[in-house]
Design a protein around this motif. Structure first.
Motif, PDB file in Angstrom:
ATOM      1  N   ARG A 157       0.844  -1.198   0.000  1.00  0.00           N
ATOM      2  CA  ARG A 157       0.000   0.000   0.000  1.00  0.00           C
ATOM      3  C   ARG A 157       0.875   1.243   0.000  1.00  0.00           C
ATOM      4  NH1 ARG A 157      -5.109  -0.548   3.950  1.00  0.00           N
ATOM      5  NH2 ARG A 157      -5.738   1.209   2.650  1.00  0.00           N
ATOM      6  N   ALA A 158       1.921   1.203   0.797  1.00  0.00           N
ATOM      7  CA  ALA A 158       2.846   2.346   0.874  1.00  0.00           C
ATOM      8  C   ALA A 158       3.548   2.570  -0.466  1.00  0.00           C
ATOM      9  CB  ALA A 158       3.858   2.126   1.986  1.00  0.00           C
ATOM     10  N   ALA A 159       3.753   1.478  -1.202  1.00  0.00           N
ATOM     11  CA  ALA A 159       4.429   1.576  -2.499  1.00  0.00           C
ATOM     12  C   ALA A 159       3.456   1.931  -3.626  1.00  0.00           C
ATOM     13  CB  ALA A 159       5.145   0.265  -2.811  1.00  0.00           C
ATOM     14  N   SER A 160       2.229   2.263  -3.274  1.00  0.00           N
ATOM     15  CA  SER A 160       1.120   2.593  -4.180  1.00  0.00           C
ATOM     16  C   SER A 160       0.815   1.524  -5.234  1.00  0.00           C
ATOM     17  CB  SER A 160       1.243   3.987  -4.792  1.00  0.00           C
ATOM     18  OG  SER A 160       2.495   4.213  -5.358  1.00  0.00           O
ATOM     19  N   CYS A 161       0.987   0.282  -4.834  1.00  0.00           N
ATOM     20  CA  CYS A 161       0.540  -0.850  -5.643  1.00  0.00           C
ATOM     21  C   CYS A 161      -0.996  -0.785  -5.701  1.00  0.00           C
ATOM     22  CB  CYS A 161       1.008  -2.128  -4.947  1.00  0.00           C
ATOM     23  SG  CYS A 161       0.565  -3.632  -5.789  1.00  0.00           S
ATOM     24  N   ASP A 162      -1.601  -1.155  -6.834  1.00  0.00           N
ATOM     25  CA  ASP A 162      -3.041  -0.950  -7.009  1.00  0.00           C
ATOM     26  C   ASP A 162      -3.918  -2.010  -6.354  1.00  0.00           C
ATOM     27  OD1 ASP A 162      -2.997   1.364  -8.993  1.00  0.00           O
ATOM     28  OD2 ASP A 162      -1.655  -0.098  -9.925  1.00  0.00           O
ATOM     29  N   GLU A 163      -3.591  -3.265  -6.598  1.00  0.00           N
ATOM     30  CA  GLU A 163      -4.448  -4.342  -6.109  1.00  0.00           C
ATOM     31  C   GLU A 163      -3.604  -5.490  -5.583  1.00  0.00           C
ATOM     32  OE1 GLU A 163      -7.107  -5.412  -9.310  1.00  0.00           O
ATOM     33  OE2 GLU A 163      -7.811  -3.357  -9.538  1.00  0.00           O
ATOM     34  N   ALA A 164      -4.226  -6.368  -4.808  1.00  0.00           N
ATOM     35  CA  ALA A 164      -3.491  -7.512  -4.274  1.00  0.00           C
ATOM     36  C   ALA A 164      -4.366  -8.748  -4.174  1.00  0.00           C
ATOM     37  CB  ALA A 164      -2.899  -7.177  -2.912  1.00  0.00           C
TER      38      ALA A 164
END
Ligand code: C2E
Ligand code: CA
Ligand code: CA
Ligand code: CA
Length: 276
Positions: free
Chosen positions: A248-255
Motif C-alpha cells: 500500500r505504501a508503495a502505491s501498488c493498485d491491487e493484491a
C-alpha cells in the motif's frame, strides 16, 4: 565397481520408469476428464488497495480425479500443455468463467473483473481471438469485465504475431495482464511493445528467498514506472499484513493472497460478494 555402476543405472532406470508411468497414468485420465465433467473453477478474490474492496477474482481450475481425488493444477497443467489438451480445457475455463461472472455481475449490479489464465498453446491457436469474441457474445459478459493473463514466456514466442493478436484482443475491450512478472527475464521496457494493462507481480518479486521483503525504494520506483506506462500493478501471494502495508505504501493498485482470501468455490464467492 562395474557391478555397482550397473546397479545404479538399473536404479535410475526404475525410478525414471516410475515417474514416466505416473505421468502417463495422469495423461490417460486427463483425456476424458473434460467430458466427464471432473473440472471445476475456484475463484480467488482480488482486492483494491485504496478501498480494500473486492474488484475482481482469478479463475483457477480444480480437477477432481475419480481415484486420486483433488489433483493440483501444478501437476496437470504442464501435461495438458504438452499434449495440447490445454486448448480444449482452456476453452472450457474461458466459457465457464465468463458465464459465471456475467451472472454475478447481473445479480450484484456492479462491475467485477474475472481473470482467466491463458497458456502459450492457446495463444498460438489462429482462432483464439475469434474464440474470445464468441465466448463474450454467448455469455453476455461485457468485454471490460474479462482479463486474460499471459506469462512473459508466452509473449516471447513469436513476438510480432503475439503483439498483433494482443492488439486485436484489446480492440475487443478485453484487459490484458502479464502473469508471474519478475520470474522471467523481460523488463518493463520490453513489455512496452505489447498492449498490456496489468502487471501481476510474482510473490518472489516482493518476498525474497530468505523471507525478507524487497527494498522499498526499488518496489516503489517500479510501481511508479509501471504507472507512467499506464499499467496497473497487482501483487500476488500476499500472506502477511506486513507485506500488505508495504504494498500500500508503495502505491501498488491491487493484491491477491491467502491473507485477503483463498481461492473459493462459486457459491462462497457469491456469498462473500453479497456480504461486502
Ligand atoms: P498462478 O496463475 O500464478 O495462480 C496463483 C497460484 O497461487 C494459485 O495456485 C493460487 O492458489 C496460489 N496462491 C494464491 N494466493 C497465495 C498465497 O498467498 N500464497 C501462496 N503461496 N500461493 C497463493 P493454483 O490454484 O494451485 O494454480 C497454480 C497454477 O496453475 C497457476 O498459477 C496457473 O499457472 C495454473 N493454472 C490454474 N488454473 C489454470 C487455468 O485455468 N489455465 C491455465 N492455463 N493455467 C492454470
Ligand atoms: Ca495467474
Ligand atoms: Ca501468477
Ligand atoms: Ca490506487
Amino acid at each position: 565397481a562395474k557391478n555397482a555402476g550397473r546397479n545404479r543405472y538399473r536404479f535410475f532406470e526404475a525410478a525414471m520408469t516410475q515417474a514416466a508411468q505416473a505421468r502417463m497414468a495422469l495423461e490417460v485420465s486427463l483425456r476424458p476428464a473434460l467430458a466427464r465433467q471432473e473440472f471445476e473453477l475456484h475463484y480467488q478474490p482480488r482486492i483494491d488497495l485504496d478501498g480494500m474492496t473486492v474488484v475482481g477474482f482469478e479463475a483457477l481450475i480444480r480437477w477432481q480425479h475419480p481415484q486420486l481425488g483433488r489433483v493440483p493444477p501444478g501437476e496437470f497443467i504442464g501435461i495438458a500443455e504438452e499434449t495440447g489438451l490445454i486448448v480444449a480445457i482452456g476453452g472450457w475455463v474461458l466459457r465457464e468463467a465468463c458465464l459465471q461472472t456475467r451472472r454475478l455481475v447481473e445479480e450484484l449490479g456492479r462491475p467485477l473483473r474475472v481473470s482467466v489464465n491463458v497458456s502459450a498453446r492457446q495463444l498460438a491457436q489462429p482462432g483464439f481471438v475469434g474464440e474470445v469474441r464468441t465466448v463474450l457474445e454467448s455469455s453476455g459478459l461485457a468485454p471490460h469485465c474479462l482479463e486474460l493473463e499471459v506469462t512473459e514466456s508466452a509473449l516471447i514466442e513469436d513476438m510480432e504475431r503475439t503483439a498483433a493478436m494482443l492488439g486485436e484482443l484489446q480492440g475487443l475491450g478485453v484487459k490484458l495482464a502479464v502473469d508471474d512478472f519478475g520470474t522471467g527475464y523481460s523488463g518493463l521496457a520490453y513489455l512496452r511493445r505489447f498492449p498490456i494493462d496489468v502487471l501481476k507481480l510474482d510473490r518472489s518479486f516482493v518476498m525474497q528467498e530468505d523471507g525478507r521483503i524487497s527494498a522499498f525504494d526499488f518496489i516503489k520506483a517500479f510501481v511508479d514506472m509501471a504507472h507512467a506506462l499506464r499499467m496497473q500493478v497487482v501483487a500476488e501471494g500476499v500472506e502477511t499484513a506486513e507485506v500488505l502495508d508495504f504494498l500500500r505504501a508503495a502505491s501498488c493498485d491491487e493484491a491477491q493472497g491467502y491473507l485477503l482470501a483463498r481461492p473459493i468455490p462459486l457459491d462462497a464467492l457469491g456469498a462473500l460478494l453479497r456480504a461486502g
